[in-house]
Design a protein around this motif. Structure first.
Motif, PDB file in Angstrom:
ATOM      1  N   GLY A 317     -37.518  -7.719   9.830  1.00 33.54           N
ATOM      2  CA  GLY A 317     -37.999  -8.480   8.690  1.00 33.54           C
ATOM      3  C   GLY A 317     -37.506  -9.909   8.633  1.00 33.54           C
ATOM      4  N   LEU A 318     -36.752 -10.350   9.674  1.00 30.15           N
ATOM      5  CA  LEU A 318     -36.250 -11.727   9.723  1.00 30.15           C
ATOM      6  C   LEU A 318     -37.009 -12.510  10.787  1.00 30.15           C
ATOM      7  CD1 LEU A 318     -32.415 -10.993   9.575  1.00 30.15           C
ATOM      8  CD2 LEU A 318     -33.747 -12.131   7.780  1.00 30.15           C
ATOM      9  N   LEU A 319     -37.360 -13.760  10.465  1.00 28.99           N
ATOM     10  CA  LEU A 319     -38.008 -14.650  11.436  1.00 28.99           C
ATOM     11  C   LEU A 319     -36.951 -15.563  12.063  1.00 28.99           C
ATOM     12  CD1 LEU A 319     -41.409 -15.798   9.849  1.00 28.99           C
ATOM     13  CD2 LEU A 319     -41.059 -14.369  11.865  1.00 28.99           C
ATOM     14  N   PHE A 320     -36.801 -15.469  13.380  1.00 29.43           N
ATOM     15  CA  PHE A 320     -35.848 -16.298  14.113  1.00 29.43           C
ATOM     16  C   PHE A 320     -36.620 -17.372  14.886  1.00 29.43           C
ATOM     17  CE2 PHE A 320     -34.090 -12.073  13.701  1.00 29.43           C
ATOM     18  CZ  PHE A 320     -32.749 -12.268  13.423  1.00 29.43           C
ATOM     19  N   TYR A 321     -36.040 -18.560  14.944  1.00 30.36           N
ATOM     20  CA  TYR A 321     -36.622 -19.619  15.767  1.00 30.36           C
ATOM     21  C   TYR A 321     -35.528 -20.137  16.695  1.00 30.36           C
ATOM     22  CZ  TYR A 321     -39.601 -23.466  17.242  1.00 30.36           C
ATOM     23  OH  TYR A 321     -40.374 -24.322  17.989  1.00 30.36           O
ATOM     24  N   GLY A 322     -35.702 -19.903  18.019  1.00 32.03           N
ATOM     25  CA  GLY A 322     -34.694 -20.291  18.993  1.00 32.03           C
ATOM     26  C   GLY A 322     -35.049 -21.551  19.746  1.00 32.03           C
ATOM     27  N   VAL A 323     -34.039 -22.391  19.990  1.00 31.47           N
ATOM     28  CA  VAL A 323     -34.231 -23.658  20.698  1.00 31.47           C
ATOM     29  C   VAL A 323     -33.225 -23.749  21.852  1.00 31.47           C
ATOM     30  CG1 VAL A 323     -34.359 -26.171  20.512  1.00 31.47           C
ATOM     31  CG2 VAL A 323     -34.919 -24.732  18.522  1.00 31.47           C
ATOM     32  N   PRO A 342     -32.254 -37.062  18.424  1.00 33.87           N
ATOM     33  CA  PRO A 342     -33.091 -37.251  17.224  1.00 33.87           C
ATOM     34  C   PRO A 342     -34.564 -36.910  17.469  1.00 33.87           C
ATOM     35  CG  PRO A 342     -31.562 -39.081  17.481  1.00 33.87           C
ATOM     36  CD  PRO A 342     -31.471 -38.276  18.737  1.00 33.87           C
ATOM     37  N   ARG A 343     -35.083 -37.309  18.621  1.00 32.21           N
ATOM     38  CA  ARG A 343     -36.500 -37.030  18.915  1.00 32.21           C
ATOM     39  C   ARG A 343     -36.745 -35.529  19.062  1.00 32.21           C
ATOM     40  NH1 ARG A 343     -38.991 -36.238  23.643  1.00 32.21           N
ATOM     41  NH2 ARG A 343     -37.199 -37.018  24.834  1.00 32.21           N
ATOM     42  N   LEU A 344     -35.855 -34.854  19.822  1.00 27.51           N
ATOM     43  CA  LEU A 344     -36.001 -33.417  20.005  1.00 27.51           C
ATOM     44  C   LEU A 344     -35.857 -32.675  18.680  1.00 27.51           C
ATOM     45  CD1 LEU A 344     -33.909 -32.878  23.278  1.00 27.51           C
ATOM     46  CD2 LEU A 344     -36.398 -32.892  23.049  1.00 27.51           C
ATOM     47  N   THR A 345     -34.895 -33.116  17.876  1.00 24.81           N
ATOM     48  CA  THR A 345     -34.675 -32.475  16.591  1.00 24.81           C
ATOM     49  C   THR A 345     -35.891 -32.611  15.689  1.00 24.81           C
ATOM     50  OG1 THR A 345     -32.299 -32.938  16.744  1.00 24.81           O
ATOM     51  CG2 THR A 345     -33.172 -32.376  14.575  1.00 24.81           C
ATOM     52  N   GLN A 346     -36.497 -33.792  15.682  1.00 21.04           N
ATOM     53  CA  GLN A 346     -37.680 -34.014  14.844  1.00 21.04           C
ATOM     54  C   GLN A 346     -38.826 -33.114  15.286  1.00 21.04           C
ATOM     55  OE1 GLN A 346     -37.745 -35.953  12.017  1.00 21.04           O
ATOM     56  NE2 GLN A 346     -39.641 -34.797  11.762  1.00 21.04           N
ATOM     57  N   GLN A 347     -38.963 -32.903  16.592  1.00 21.71           N
ATOM     58  CA  GLN A 347     -40.002 -31.998  17.090  1.00 21.71           C
ATOM     59  C   GLN A 347     -39.764 -30.574  16.589  1.00 21.71           C
ATOM     60  OE1 GLN A 347     -39.912 -32.398  21.361  1.00 21.71           O
ATOM     61  NE2 GLN A 347     -40.839 -34.438  21.352  1.00 21.71           N
ATOM     62  N   VAL A 348     -38.491 -30.145  16.623  1.00 23.47           N
ATOM     63  CA  VAL A 348     -38.159 -28.801  16.143  1.00 23.47           C
ATOM     64  C   VAL A 348     -38.420 -28.686  14.649  1.00 23.47           C
ATOM     65  CG1 VAL A 348     -36.277 -27.147  15.827  1.00 23.47           C
ATOM     66  CG2 VAL A 348     -36.457 -28.425  17.974  1.00 23.47           C
ATOM     67  N   VAL A 349     -38.026 -29.708  13.879  1.00 19.90           N
ATOM     68  CA  VAL A 349     -38.260 -29.704  12.438  1.00 19.90           C
ATOM     69  C   VAL A 349     -39.741 -29.597  12.123  1.00 19.90           C
ATOM     70  CG1 VAL A 349     -38.159 -31.123  10.345  1.00 19.90           C
ATOM     71  CG2 VAL A 349     -36.144 -30.919  11.820  1.00 19.90           C
ATOM     72  N   ASN A 350     -40.556 -30.343  12.840  1.00 13.38           N
ATOM     73  CA  ASN A 350     -42.016 -30.313  12.613  1.00 13.38           C
ATOM     74  C   ASN A 350     -42.584 -28.921  12.868  1.00 13.38           C
ATOM     75  OD1 ASN A 350     -41.937 -33.031  11.995  1.00 13.38           O
ATOM     76  ND2 ASN A 350     -42.564 -33.699  14.041  1.00 13.38           N
ATOM     77  N   ARG A 351     -42.106 -28.265  13.928  1.00 11.46           N
ATOM     78  CA  ARG A 351     -42.598 -26.922  14.232  1.00 11.46           C
ATOM     79  C   ARG A 351     -42.162 -25.920  13.169  1.00 11.46           C
ATOM     80  NH1 ARG A 351     -40.459 -27.316  20.386  1.00 11.46           N
ATOM     81  NH2 ARG A 351     -41.970 -28.835  21.184  1.00 11.46           N
ATOM     82  N   ILE A 352     -40.891 -25.995  12.782  1.00  9.92           N
ATOM     83  CA  ILE A 352     -40.358 -25.047  11.798  1.00  9.92           C
ATOM     84  C   ILE A 352     -41.056 -25.211  10.444  1.00  9.92           C
ATOM     85  CG2 ILE A 352     -38.313 -24.539  10.409  1.00  9.92           C
ATOM     86  CD1 ILE A 352     -36.631 -24.865  12.915  1.00  9.92           C
ATOM     87  N   ASN A 366     -26.855 -26.630  20.779  1.00 14.82           N
ATOM     88  CA  ASN A 366     -26.290 -27.947  20.501  1.00 14.82           C
ATOM     89  C   ASN A 366     -25.928 -28.100  19.030  1.00 14.82           C
ATOM     90  OD1 ASN A 366     -26.560 -30.985  19.794  1.00 14.82           O
ATOM     91  ND2 ASN A 366     -26.382 -30.974  22.018  1.00 14.82           N
ATOM     92  N   ASP A 367     -24.677 -28.430  18.754  1.00  8.85           N
ATOM     93  CA  ASP A 367     -24.205 -28.535  17.373  1.00  8.85           C
ATOM     94  C   ASP A 367     -24.833 -29.702  16.623  1.00  8.85           C
ATOM     95  OD1 ASP A 367     -22.567 -29.978  19.324  1.00  8.85           O
ATOM     96  OD2 ASP A 367     -21.323 -30.586  17.636  1.00  8.85           O
ATOM     97  N   LYS A 368     -25.109 -30.789  17.324  1.00 10.15           N
ATOM     98  CA  LYS A 368     -25.692 -31.962  16.647  1.00 10.15           C
ATOM     99  C   LYS A 368     -27.128 -31.670  16.212  1.00 10.15           C
ATOM    100  CE  LYS A 368     -22.748 -35.417  18.878  1.00 10.15           C
ATOM    101  NZ  LYS A 368     -21.835 -34.398  19.443  1.00 10.15           N
ATOM    102  N   MET A 369     -27.899 -31.001  17.058  1.00 10.38           N
ATOM    103  CA  MET A 369     -29.253 -30.619  16.683  1.00 10.38           C
ATOM    104  C   MET A 369     -29.219 -29.644  15.514  1.00 10.38           C
ATOM    105  SD  MET A 369     -31.349 -30.186  20.272  1.00 10.38           S
ATOM    106  CE  MET A 369     -32.856 -29.820  19.377  1.00 10.38           C
ATOM    107  N   ALA A 370     -28.257 -28.722  15.549  1.00  8.07           N
ATOM    108  CA  ALA A 370     -28.174 -27.708  14.500  1.00  8.07           C
ATOM    109  C   ALA A 370     -27.928 -28.344  13.135  1.00  8.07           C
ATOM    110  CB  ALA A 370     -27.059 -26.722  14.838  1.00  8.07           C
ATOM    111  N   ARG A 371     -26.978 -29.269  13.074  1.00  6.11           N
ATOM    112  CA  ARG A 371     -26.660 -29.892  11.784  1.00  6.11           C
ATOM    113  C   ARG A 371     -27.843 -30.707  11.249  1.00  6.11           C
ATOM    114  NH1 ARG A 371     -21.790 -30.751  14.667  1.00  6.11           N
ATOM    115  NH2 ARG A 371     -20.122 -29.367  13.941  1.00  6.11           N
ATOM    116  N   ALA A 372     -28.634 -31.245  12.153  1.00  2.41           N
ATOM    117  CA  ALA A 372     -29.786 -32.048  11.725  1.00  2.41           C
ATOM    118  C   ALA A 372     -30.890 -31.189  11.115  1.00  2.41           C
ATOM    119  CB  ALA A 372     -30.335 -32.832  12.913  1.00  2.41           C
ATOM    120  N   LEU A 373     -30.810 -29.860  11.308  1.00  3.80           N
ATOM    121  CA  LEU A 373     -31.824 -28.964  10.736  1.00  3.80           C
ATOM    122  C   LEU A 373     -31.466 -28.513   9.325  1.00  3.80           C
ATOM    123  CD1 LEU A 373     -32.751 -26.596  13.723  1.00  3.80           C
ATOM    124  CD2 LEU A 373     -33.915 -28.655  12.951  1.00  3.80           C
TER     125      LEU A 373
END
Length: 462
Positions: A317-323, A342-352, A366-373
């Motif tokens: 019942g949980l939706l996971f999104y892996g990067v 920043p560019r990769l993170t924005q792509q992930v944000v747009n998809r999510i 990556n911890d920096k990408m994670a915090r940006a989400l």
């Protein structure tokens, strides 16, 4: 002997030596097996006397070992992983293989020297043939010249060979940033068994502490509770992997999520560690880190109950999104360029943000990408920087499992880096949707002082 005959003889000798060098350089190689390992050894003429050991894709270790102008190269070409696994588990058989290997190496050396001298003899005759004035006597002289040339050089290499030169070698490739690997086996592997035994004791004690903690702050566990063990950055530590599996079993985890760097260099040999995962009977989600090359990912895909997550996955019942970390797509272990984060993170944000009804848990390395989400996903799991932490930011709960392998085999050489995992408790809310209600941060600071367990609850506020 006239001057013209002397000149002709000298020319023949020079051509014979050239032919010997040419043929040895082209065909001076030999393949041989030492049980589970297949090697290729070559000899080439070089300005200085070097021996180099090549271990694809890690790189090359080279040392100035002799005075003769020869380059001796040994390349590891193939590994029988199943055979190595059997040898590692059977001490008696392993000792027998070591003794047999010494005999094999002696036989290979004799055969290889004979082959090189034979090539040099043939090359010497070939060099004379190039003069187009050859006769039987000249061919014999050419062959003798070639064999003597090879024999003298090989003898000089043998008599001046100094294996201690590898105490201060030159590194290329990935090994250039990890010279500790040369002495790692001798200094570290003997500690694994002891560390593993201590971690087993700690895991059992953790279970006792966990039960006592429940008595003090009961969660009121029900059959609806879903427990996830979050691990990260095992870095090839067998003791760490054993600890993870024991904690999962003792605490009754329903699944394990690994946010990457299960290996150090992503080589097939490192895939041996993954064999322990064949024994798990719960789902294991894996998000490749920057140390996890395609060979590791391929092996993970072959293990039952393991899912390499790249995108959207649903479980309980949980939706996971892996990067996966971008560096996991090739054989480099260098983290992604910070300028592209920043560019990769924005792509992930747009998809999510486009996923309905919404992602419950984001899985990254990556911890920096994670915090940006933060603010886009309720729960974010990650690793990479080896610093365990549970924080809240912009409505998101960020969980960094730290390093479940104490930074890997290197961590066995120190007590400063803790083993750490995080046990996550999920429960259905009033709408039947699983929500994170508590997180237990489990950290083994060192084997003498024991461990800590810190529970954060999210169902009753701070």
């Amino acid at each position: 002997m006239t001057i013209s005959k002397k000149s002709e003889l000298l020319t023949s000798i020079l051509l014979a030596m050239t032919g010997a060098v040419l043929l040895v350089s082209l065909f001076g190689y030999m393949r041989f097996n030492i049980d589970a390992l297949q090697f290729r050894v070559t000899v080439q003429f070089n300005e200085k006397g070097y021996t180099e050991v090549e271990i694809p894709p890690l790189g090359t270790v080279r040392a100035h070992t002799h005075t003769a102008p020869l380059l001796v190269s040994v390349r590891l070409e193939n590994i029988d992983l199943q055979l190595i696994q059997r040898l590692l588990s059977d001490t008696t058989e392993r000792n027998e293989v070591v003794e047999q290997s010494k005999t094999v190496l002696q036989q290979v050396a004799v055969i290889f020297v004979i082959k090189l001298i034979g090539l040099a003899m043939l090359g010497g005759a070939l060099g004379v043939f190039l003069t187009r004035k050859g006769n039987l006597k000249k061919y014999i002289i050419g062959s003798l010249t070639g064999s003597i040339t090879a024999g003298v050089l090989l003898a000089a290499a043998y008599l001046t060979y100094d294996i201690s030169a590898f105490r201060n070698p030159q590194y290329t490739g990935v090994l250039r940033v990890a010279p500790w690997m040369v002495g790692l086996a001798q200094e570290t592997f003997g500690k694994i068994e002891t560390v593993g035994e201590n971690l087993e004791i700690i895991a059992k004690n953790l279970n006792l502490l966990y039960e006592r903690l429940d008595n003090l702050q009961p969660l009121g566990e029900t059959t609806d509770e879903f427990k996830i063990l979050h691990v990260s950055d095992l870095h090839n530590n067998p003791a760490g992997m054993d600890f993870v599996l024991r904690v999962a079993d003792l605490f009754g985890a329903d699944m394990i999520i690994d946010t990457g760097d299960i290996s150090d260099f992503g080589t097939p040999l490192e895939a041996l560690l993954l064999e322990q995962l064949n024994h798990i009977d719960i789902p294991y989600f894996f998000i490749p880190g920057n140390h996890d090359a395609p060979a590791i990912i391929d092996r993970m895909n072959q293990i039952p109950n393991v899912t390499v997550v790249n995108g959207l996955v649903e479980k309980n019942g949980l939706l996971f999104y892996g990067v996966p970390d971008p560096s996991s797509a090739d054989n480099t272990v260098i983290p992604s360029d910070l300028s592209i984060i920043p560019r990769l993170t924005q792509q992930v944000v747009n998809r999510i943000d486009q996923i309905a009804p919404g992602v419950d848990i984001a899985l990254l390395h990556n911890d920096k990408m994670a915090r940006a989400l933060a603010g886009h996903v309720p729960v974010i799991l990650f690793g990479h920087n080896h610093r365990m932490a549970i924080t809240q930011q912009e409505g998101s709960i960020l969980v960094n499992a730290g390093t479940s392998g104490a930074a890997g085999l290197r961590g066995l050489q120190t007590t400063q880096i803790p083993y750490s995992v995080v046990l996550l408790h999920f429960r259905p809310d009033e709408n039947g949707q699983n929500r994170l209600v508590a997180a237990d941060a489990i950290s083994v600071s060192n084997l003498e002082q024991g461990f800590t367990l810190d529970r954060r609850r999210f169902d009753i506020g701070e």
